[in-house]
Design an enzyme around this catalytic site. Sequence first.
Site, PDB file in Angstrom:
ATOM      1  N   HIS A  99       0.863  -1.178   0.000  1.00  0.00           N
ATOM      2  CA  HIS A  99       0.000   0.000   0.000  1.00  0.00           C
ATOM      3  C   HIS A  99       0.903   1.232   0.000  1.00  0.00           C
ATOM      4  O   HIS A  99       1.827   1.322   0.823  1.00  0.00           O
ATOM      5  CB  HIS A  99      -0.856   0.039   1.268  1.00  0.00           C
ATOM      6  CG  HIS A  99      -2.039  -0.873   1.236  1.00  0.00           C
ATOM      7  ND1 HIS A  99      -1.929  -2.205   0.997  1.00  0.00           N
ATOM      8  CD2 HIS A  99      -3.364  -0.624   1.421  1.00  0.00           C
ATOM      9  CE1 HIS A  99      -3.140  -2.754   1.035  1.00  0.00           C
ATOM     10  NE2 HIS A  99      -4.030  -1.812   1.303  1.00  0.00           N
TER      11      HIS A  99
ATOM     12  N   GLU B 248      -1.939   6.159  -0.786  1.00  0.00           N
ATOM     13  CA  GLU B 248      -3.377   6.159  -0.495  1.00  0.00           C
ATOM     14  C   GLU B 248      -3.656   7.472   0.250  1.00  0.00           C
ATOM     15  O   GLU B 248      -4.255   8.387  -0.291  1.00  0.00           O
ATOM     16  CB  GLU B 248      -3.740   4.941   0.360  1.00  0.00           C
ATOM     17  CG  GLU B 248      -5.189   4.889   0.825  1.00  0.00           C
ATOM     18  CD  GLU B 248      -5.464   3.728   1.802  1.00  0.00           C
ATOM     19  OE1 GLU B 248      -4.498   3.169   2.362  1.00  0.00           O
ATOM     20  OE2 GLU B 248      -6.653   3.411   2.006  1.00  0.00           O
TER      21      GLU B 248
HETATM   22  N1  ADE Z   1      -6.032  -2.544   5.780  1.00  0.00           N
HETATM   23  C1  ADE Z   1      -7.271  -2.806   5.331  1.00  0.00           C
HETATM   24  N2  ADE Z   1      -7.661  -1.871   4.467  1.00  0.00           N
HETATM   25  C2  ADE Z   1      -6.645  -0.988   4.349  1.00  0.00           C
HETATM   26  C3  ADE Z   1      -6.437   0.197   3.607  1.00  0.00           C
HETATM   27  N3  ADE Z   1      -7.372   0.693   2.780  1.00  0.00           N
HETATM   28  N4  ADE Z   1      -5.264   0.838   3.741  1.00  0.00           N
HETATM   29  C4  ADE Z   1      -4.334   0.374   4.562  1.00  0.00           C
HETATM   30  N5  ADE Z   1      -4.479  -0.732   5.290  1.00  0.00           N
HETATM   31  C5  ADE Z   1      -5.621  -1.421   5.180  1.00  0.00           C
HETATM   32 ZN    ZN Z   2      -6.104  -2.022   1.110  1.00  0.00          ZN
END
Ligand code: ADE
Ligand code: ZN
Length: 342
Positions: free
Chosen positions: A201, A204
């Site tokens: 990730h 975001e």
């Molecule tokens: N764990 C579950 N969903 C998530 C997200 N959108 N961003 C980071 N960690 C997560």
């Molecule tokens: Zn995620």
Amino acid sequence: MIDFDAIPRAKLPALLRAMPKAELHIHIEGSLEPELIFKLAKRNGVALNYPSVEALRAAYAFTDLQSFLDIYYAGASVLLKEEDFFDMAWAYFEKAAADNVVHAELFFDPQTHTARGVPIETVIRGLHHACQRAHQELGIGAKLILCFLRHLSEEDALVTLEQALPYREHFIGVGLDSSERGHPPRVFARCRELGLHLVAHAGEEGPPEYIKSALDVLHVQRIDHGVRCVEDAELVKRLARERMPLTVCPFSNVKLCVFKSLQEHNLKALLDAGLCATVNSDDPAYFGGYLNQNFVDTFAALPALTARDAWQLARNSFDASFASDAQKKQWTARLDAVFATA
Ligand code: ADE
Ligand code: ZN
């Protein structure tokens, strides 16, 4: 040859639902519906902080990633036995099959469970059993990706990896999730040596620098989310040049206030920049819908998205998956057939 221009917009919702697709960004703990949380809480004698399914659902009003994560980790506390993990994943696979998902790479968060005394073996066995059954009974290619929690230490991640290694054949890769903080480079280097696929990730809530360090320090093969890459034009060019997939999650981005509304989502801009963007549900039980709902509502909100974009998103999901080239070719032929008869 598919004549995309001949497909009227009115046909898009049905086409989006019917097209075969892969889901590459789904946290299996995020598919735990309030009804199942209550059922498992009762089965396991776990006390919940909410009196009813409705009260729990009403608490799903998030202001940012952390406000969601607090509720998400609390929901996962009802998972104790192998059958709980199986039931959770099986419920997801039944929905995925209805959405014409032909392949799913599921994230799971072992540290959320081992920290509560649940053995990693229980987690992996339950999920693996559901994946096997999804393949046999639903024809879904189902794989697991073990995620390390970014808010915990690298030492904790290394211990988790050691605990998971006896079950190495049951997961295809590792990821990095939770709040965007720091990177655990040593554990990713070790996973790379072990031949595991790497994803993380990034971008975001965090700025483009997180995406760059996921690429340059962790050497990931996909970026989960990555929507904030547009703040750095050079990075966008690089992502396009390297055909680095982004697993975009429209509902999630709106629920966690990354975008104010679906109308403001940048999916079309990502595609127009030549990026290998895909659509995914992230945590569907918390964010308002599963994969087809994400597709249909996002296309409704963004009139600039076309039939060609729909095809491209499905095609990208196959290309970005960790399936074999032969398998990708088969899925693409099925995809073409659906569009050719639209
Ligand atoms: N764990 C579950 N969903 C998530 C997200 N959108 N961003 C980071 N960690 C997560
Ligand atoms: Zn995620």
